[in-house]
Design an enzyme around this catalytic site. Structure first.
Site, PDB file in Angstrom:
ATOM      1  N   MET A  77       0.070  -0.423   7.510  1.00 24.87           N
ATOM      2  CA  MET A  77       0.740  -1.063   8.639  1.00 24.87           C
ATOM      3  C   MET A  77       2.183  -1.442   8.285  1.00 24.87           C
ATOM      4  SD  MET A  77      -2.353  -3.518   9.988  1.00 24.87           S
ATOM      5  CE  MET A  77      -1.443  -4.052  11.445  1.00 24.87           C
ATOM      6  N   HIS A  78       2.940  -1.801   9.307  1.00 21.65           N
ATOM      7  CA  HIS A  78       4.240  -2.481   9.189  1.00 21.65           C
ATOM      8  C   HIS A  78       5.412  -1.602   8.752  1.00 21.65           C
ATOM      9  CE1 HIS A  78       1.616  -5.926   9.437  1.00 21.65           C
ATOM     10  NE2 HIS A  78       1.188  -5.799   8.195  1.00 21.65           N
ATOM     11  N   ASP A 226      -4.838  -0.134   9.290  1.00 19.11           N
ATOM     12  CA  ASP A 226      -5.936   0.037   8.345  1.00 19.11           C
ATOM     13  C   ASP A 226      -6.940  -1.106   8.352  1.00 19.11           C
ATOM     14  OD1 ASP A 226      -4.141  -1.758   7.181  1.00 19.11           O
ATOM     15  OD2 ASP A 226      -3.868  -0.601   5.341  1.00 19.11           O
TER      16      ASP A 226
END
Length: 477
Positions: A77-78, A226
């Site tokens: 992520m991110h 995830d």
């Protein structure tokens, strides 16, 4: 029917194929490098993700002879992927574990206020998140910032290459700080705060929705970040069900929520879940099994089984030895990138086994910092991650959290949850809940030992005193 899950991770793309009962019938993996051009930075070439995905899909399609009927995507992520007018990446992706944007986070929180930021996004401004990276880019690479035409997350770049569609899902988008998590839509106010153009952002949809099709017509589900995909693969779909407790490199406590209810202080993350119309709260401990790996490497490289066998010879509490597991700073509940780990109470009697036991217990107490903030608490935890393979560590975590821990038949993690979403997109299951009911099968269960639970409850106060003591010793209290 068969469904593939593709997990675009930090070190590799992992893929698997499951059937309609949840049996894993094929697996594949392809790795790639991680670049750290400066201390605290972490970058990757998005093209590496695409090459690895192509390799994994080719292996999966060649396994077993039967076609793949649906694909689900998940991943780290991110991360910030910026594309120019030609749809090519303008620079390497800035990843979730890159800390360069901490000054930008501090400035945003000072300007907007933590309370307002949490109300909108469900989260505080953390350097790992996507939007602060955009601010860093504007301030430090303005020539690149001016060329931005599209902003994507890592798995969504792979989707773009796979289907030609620019789409993200609400769960992964929740980690950008640009989504109104309660409304499940991009936030005009947050876009203004972080200087982002709405035209840059992909269409945002629910996780099981069809986001596009491959060249050979296979539907691709929107997918999820995830943690949400991994929790889905553990059967965590509603507030009345189990929680997900992950003991990987980092540690995670994750509970589904039927309503949007962020922690007012932002100590827990509040994200949209991969289940349409649901949310989740999540606490993250940055060093969990990673702390045991560090100890192994620092003390001669013994096998993990040897270390835990030595740890089992010591009584709970290790005669007053405590470990503060802040090797990489901490996220929940302290949101402190600068605090560092420590052993306290070392004695001449303490050996490698004592140090190991203290690490196992300190990590479990760190998980409890997040678990204590979840209200109402689930009555069962679904336990996964490398650390969950240790019977001793499982006993310690169950007793520290005082909750039964279950394992499931598959340990495939986020890719398994992504495959379930692929099954919904393919029409094999009407809902995410139906996919979970058909494919997620609990197996072993560990009940918390009452005496051990009582011992660790008595130690909570001494563990919780470690963080303020470390900050005071560092002159930051």
């Amino acid at each position: 029917m068969r469904f593939a899950g593709i997990d675009v991770g930090t070190t590799s793309v992992k893929g698997l194929v499951i059937d309609e009962t949840g049996t894993v019938v094929a697996e594949a993996e392809a790795s790639y490098p991680l670049s750290t051009p400066r201390p605290g930075w972490a970058e990757q070439d998005p093209e590496d993700w695409w090459r690895a995905t192509q390799q994994v899909l080719a292996e999966l399609r060649g396994a077993g002879g039967a076609p793949i009927d649906g694909i689900g995507l998940t991943g780290q992520m991110h991360g910030l992927v910026v594309l120019g007018a030609d749809d090519e990446p303008l620079r390497p992706a800035i990843l979730w574990n890159d800390g360069r944007s901490q000054p930008q986070c501090d400035a945003v929180e000072a300007r907007v206020g933590v309370e307002r930021l949490v109300a909108l996004s469900g989260n505080r401004a953390l350097a790992g998140f996507t939007a602060p990276k955009l601010v860093w880019l504007a301030e430090n690479e303005p020539e690149t910032f001016e060329k931005i035409r599209h902003v994507l997350l890592p798995k969504d770049y792979v989707r773009f290459r796979l289907t030609g569609e620019r789409v993200t899902d609400v769960a992964d988008a929740s980690g950008t700080l640009l989504l109104d998590v309660g409304a499940r839509a991009w936030s005009p106010e947050l876009l203004e705060v972080f200087g982002a153009d709405a035209a840059w952002l992909p269409r945002v949809v629910e996780s099981p929705e069809v986001s596009g099709y491959t060249q050979d017509g296979v539907p691709v589900a929107a997918g999820a970040g995830d943690q949400a995909a991994g929790a889905l693969g553990m059967g965590v779909v509603d507030e009345q069900g189990p929680a997900s407790i992950v003991l990987g490199t980092s540690g995670v406590v994750f509970a589904a929520r039927d309503q949007y209810a962020p922690d007012p202080e932002g100590r827990l993350h509040a994200f949209c879940h991969a289940v349409p119309g649901a949310w989740h709260v999540m606490g993250v401990e940055l060093s969990a099994a990673g702390a045991l790996r560090w100890l192994r490497d620092a003390t001669g490289g013994a096998e993990f089984g040897t270390l835990t066998a030595e740890a089992a010879r010591w009584e709970p509490g290790v005669e007053g030895l405590r470990f503060a597991p802040y090797l990489s700073g901490e996220r929940t509940p302290h949101a402190d990138a600068n605090v560092r780990a420590a052993f306290l109470g070392l004695d001449l009697r303490h050996d490698r086994g004592a140090l190991t036991r203290a690490v196992l217990e300190g990590v479990a107490q760190g998980l409890a910092d997040g678990w204590d903030l979840i209200d109402p608490k689930p009555t069962i935890g679904r336990f996964s991650g490398g650390g969950a393979r240790s019977a001793l560590w499982t006993d310690i975590v169950a007793a520290t959290l005082d909750v039964p821990l279950e394992r499931t038949a598959s340990e495939a993690g986020a890719a398994f949850g992504a495959a379930l979403l692929g099954g919904v997109a393919a029409g094999a299951f009407a809902t995410v809940q139906d996919a979970v009911a058909a494919c997620v099968h609990p197996t072993a269960r560990t009940e918390p030992d009452p005496d051990l639970a009582a011992a660790y409850a008595q130690q909570r106060a001494s563990f919780r005193a470690l963080y303020p003591a470390l900050k005071a010793a560092d002159g930051q209290a």
